[in-house]
Scaffold this motif. Structure first.
Motif, PDB file in Angstrom:
ATOM      1  N   ALA A 214     -70.779   2.157  -0.232  1.00 48.26           N
ATOM      2  CA  ALA A 214     -70.177   0.891   0.218  1.00 48.26           C
ATOM      3  C   ALA A 214     -68.764   1.127   0.763  1.00 48.26           C
ATOM      4  O   ALA A 214     -68.381   0.558   1.791  1.00 48.26           O
ATOM      5  N   GLN A 215     -68.003   1.996   0.095  1.00 49.03           N
ATOM      6  CA  GLN A 215     -66.639   2.297   0.546  1.00 49.03           C
ATOM      7  C   GLN A 215     -66.642   3.019   1.898  1.00 49.03           C
ATOM      8  O   GLN A 215     -65.744   2.828   2.716  1.00 49.03           O
ATOM      9  N   ILE A 216     -67.658   3.851   2.108  1.00 56.45           N
ATOM     10  CA  ILE A 216     -67.747   4.580   3.376  1.00 56.45           C
ATOM     11  C   ILE A 216     -68.206   3.648   4.500  1.00 56.45           C
ATOM     12  O   ILE A 216     -67.721   3.726   5.629  1.00 56.45           O
ATOM     13  N   ALA A 217     -69.119   2.740   4.173  1.00 56.47           N
ATOM     14  CA  ALA A 217     -69.693   1.852   5.194  1.00 56.47           C
ATOM     15  C   ALA A 217     -68.728   0.758   5.636  1.00 56.47           C
ATOM     16  O   ALA A 217     -68.726   0.350   6.801  1.00 56.47           O
ATOM     17  N   ALA A 218     -67.888   0.276   4.702  1.00 58.97           N
ATOM     18  CA  ALA A 218     -67.029  -0.889   4.977  1.00 58.97           C
ATOM     19  C   ALA A 218     -66.152  -0.764   6.234  1.00 58.97           C
ATOM     20  O   ALA A 218     -66.169  -1.660   7.080  1.00 58.97           O
ATOM     21  N   PRO A 219     -65.403   0.346   6.411  1.00 58.04           N
ATOM     22  CA  PRO A 219     -64.548   0.433   7.597  1.00 58.04           C
ATOM     23  C   PRO A 219     -65.342   0.439   8.915  1.00 58.04           C
ATOM     24  O   PRO A 219     -64.785   0.149   9.968  1.00 58.04           O
ATOM     25  N   HIS A 220     -66.623   0.773   8.832  1.00 51.15           N
ATOM     26  CA  HIS A 220     -67.465   0.799  10.043  1.00 51.15           C
ATOM     27  C   HIS A 220     -68.171  -0.537  10.269  1.00 51.15           C
ATOM     28  O   HIS A 220     -68.977  -0.673  11.189  1.00 51.15           O
ATOM     29  N   GLY A 221     -67.882  -1.506   9.380  1.00 53.54           N
ATOM     30  CA  GLY A 221     -68.525  -2.809   9.509  1.00 53.54           C
ATOM     31  C   GLY A 221     -70.018  -2.763   9.264  1.00 53.54           C
ATOM     32  O   GLY A 221     -70.780  -3.578   9.776  1.00 53.54           O
ATOM     33  N   GLN A 222     -70.442  -1.797   8.464  1.00 59.76           N
ATOM     34  CA  GLN A 222     -71.872  -1.612   8.202  1.00 59.76           C
ATOM     35  C   GLN A 222     -72.278  -2.256   6.886  1.00 59.76           C
ATOM     36  O   GLN A 222     -71.635  -2.033   5.856  1.00 59.76           O
ATOM     37  N   ALA A 223     -73.346  -3.043   6.918  1.00 61.32           N
ATOM     38  CA  ALA A 223     -73.889  -3.599   5.679  1.00 61.32           C
ATOM     39  C   ALA A 223     -74.761  -2.542   5.010  1.00 61.32           C
ATOM     40  O   ALA A 223     -75.514  -1.833   5.686  1.00 61.32           O
ATOM     41  N   VAL A 224     -74.641  -2.430   3.696  1.00 61.92           N
ATOM     42  CA  VAL A 224     -75.462  -1.460   2.960  1.00 61.92           C
ATOM     43  C   VAL A 224     -76.833  -2.088   2.694  1.00 61.92           C
ATOM     44  O   VAL A 224     -76.908  -3.196   2.167  1.00 61.92           O
ATOM     45  N   PRO A 225     -77.921  -1.419   3.068  1.00 61.02           N
ATOM     46  CA  PRO A 225     -79.247  -2.004   2.806  1.00 61.02           C
ATOM     47  C   PRO A 225     -79.533  -2.118   1.305  1.00 61.02           C
ATOM     48  O   PRO A 225     -79.011  -1.333   0.509  1.00 61.02           O
ATOM     49  N   ALA A 226     -80.354  -3.104   0.950  1.00 59.32           N
ATOM     50  CA  ALA A 226     -80.693  -3.302  -0.468  1.00 59.32           C
ATOM     51  C   ALA A 226     -81.570  -2.166  -0.989  1.00 59.32           C
ATOM     52  O   ALA A 226     -81.496  -1.772  -2.144  1.00 59.32           O
ATOM     53  N   ASP A 227     -82.437  -1.656  -0.114  1.00 63.52           N
ATOM     54  CA  ASP A 227     -83.229  -0.473  -0.479  1.00 63.52           C
ATOM     55  C   ASP A 227     -83.438   0.368   0.779  1.00 63.52           C
ATOM     56  O   ASP A 227     -83.065  -0.032   1.871  1.00 63.52           O
ATOM     57  N   LEU A 228     -84.018   1.555   0.582  1.00 62.29           N
ATOM     58  CA  LEU A 228     -84.153   2.483   1.708  1.00 62.29           C
ATOM     59  C   LEU A 228     -85.580   2.566   2.240  1.00 62.29           C
ATOM     60  O   LEU A 228     -85.894   3.435   3.045  1.00 62.29           O
ATOM     61  N   LYS A 229     -86.442   1.623   1.781  1.00 59.44           N
ATOM     62  CA  LYS A 229     -87.836   1.675   2.242  1.00 59.44           C
ATOM     63  C   LYS A 229     -87.913   1.553   3.765  1.00 59.44           C
ATOM     64  O   LYS A 229     -88.611   2.303   4.425  1.00 59.44           O
ATOM     65  N   ARG A 230     -87.171   0.566   4.288  1.00 56.52           N
ATOM     66  CA  ARG A 230     -87.174   0.375   5.738  1.00 56.52           C
ATOM     67  C   ARG A 230     -86.069   1.181   6.431  1.00 56.52           C
ATOM     68  O   ARG A 230     -86.101   1.384   7.628  1.00 56.52           O
ATOM     69  N   ASP A 231     -85.078   1.583   5.658  1.00 61.20           N
ATOM     70  CA  ASP A 231     -83.914   2.277   6.234  1.00 61.20           C
ATOM     71  C   ASP A 231     -83.781   3.674   5.659  1.00 61.20           C
ATOM     72  O   ASP A 231     -82.733   4.056   5.151  1.00 61.20           O
ATOM     73  N   LYS A 232     -84.868   4.434   5.737  1.00 63.09           N
ATOM     74  CA  LYS A 232     -84.908   5.749   5.077  1.00 63.09           C
ATOM     75  C   LYS A 232     -83.757   6.649   5.515  1.00 63.09           C
ATOM     76  O   LYS A 232     -83.176   7.372   4.728  1.00 63.09           O
ATOM     77  N   GLY A 233     -83.394   6.588   6.801  1.00 59.62           N
ATOM     78  CA  GLY A 233     -82.359   7.500   7.294  1.00 59.62           C
ATOM     79  C   GLY A 233     -80.949   6.947   7.232  1.00 59.62           C
ATOM     80  O   GLY A 233     -80.006   7.579   7.732  1.00 59.62           O
TER      81      GLY A 233
END
Length: 223
Positions: A26-45
């Motif tokens: 979450a800390q890495i994603a925040a400055p990029h404006g990226q939402a963290v997915p709830a799970d990785l089933k659809r977002d494996k990569g």
């Protein structure tokens, strides 16, 4: 999302990688404006792409090293609480036709594994993805023994492919490297060599590093 420029040299790459250690996704994603997915089933990569973005990797899905100008491939590796890898590591797509005369030294597997920046990430299923932390990075080059094992497995698998026996290769083949179907679903087809030398259709395959191999790499550094 602001694009981070590629690191100028190895020292800058390692500095960026070390600065991520201990941070949550979450800390890495925040400055990029990226939402963290709830799970990785659809977002494996997603995890790998986030780390690539943070480090300034620019290869995308091209069949080359992530930091081509530095000769470095980036691999994120999910680990359990004891620091052991939780899954095999994808290396690259396996060529199934036009492979006559292809040598280990010319292969994409050899090229991709010449120098690897391993970034361990907590992968415990119980941990929310946003709370998973990034571990200390490892810059690794295969030693003579590792190189020999990789080469031996690659040559044996490629020989079976050239003989049209791709369907007979299971994940158990190979000591450190394995061949597995690599596609979003079983409907995806690609050309491969048939046993009579003609061309047939089969599922695409990918090369993966077995967990025992990557576990040894991690254990050697974190011992």
């Amino acid at each position: 999302m602001e694009k981070i420029s590629p690191p100028q040299d190895l020292a800058e790459l390692m500095s960026r990688a070390n600065m991520m250690a201990g941070l949550t996704l979450a800390q890495i994603a925040a400055p990029h404006g990226q939402a963290v997915p709830a799970d990785l089933k659809r977002d494996k990569g997603w995890v790998g792409q986030m780390i690539e973005t943070e480090l300034g990797a620019n290869a995308g899905s091209k069949p080359q090293q992530d930091f081509l100008h530095l000769g470095v491939e980036l691999k994120t590796i999910p680990i359990d609480g004891a620091g052991r890898p939780l899954e095999t590591t994808y290396v690259c797509v396996a060529p199934l036709i036009n492979i006559q005369g292809l040598s280990w030294e010319q292969s994409l597997v050899c090229h991709k594994l010449e120098k690897v920046l391993w970034v361990p990430v907590e992968g415990d299923r119980q941990l929310p993805i946003a709370a998973r932390r990034v571990g200390t990075p490892i810059l690794w080059q295969p030693d003579a023994r590792e190189q020999a094992l990789l080469r031996q497995d690659w040559e044996e698998i490629m020989e079976l492919i050239s003989l049209g026996k791709v369907e007979q290769i299971s994940a158990r083949h190979g000591e450190v490297l394995q061949l597995r179907p690599k596609a979003a679903n079983s409907q995806a087809l690609t050309q491969s060599i048939a046993e009579d030398g003609s061309i047939k259709l089969t599922n695409p395959r990918g090369f993966y590093l077995k967990t025992q191999f990557t576990a040894r790499i991690l254990a050697r550094h974190f011992g």
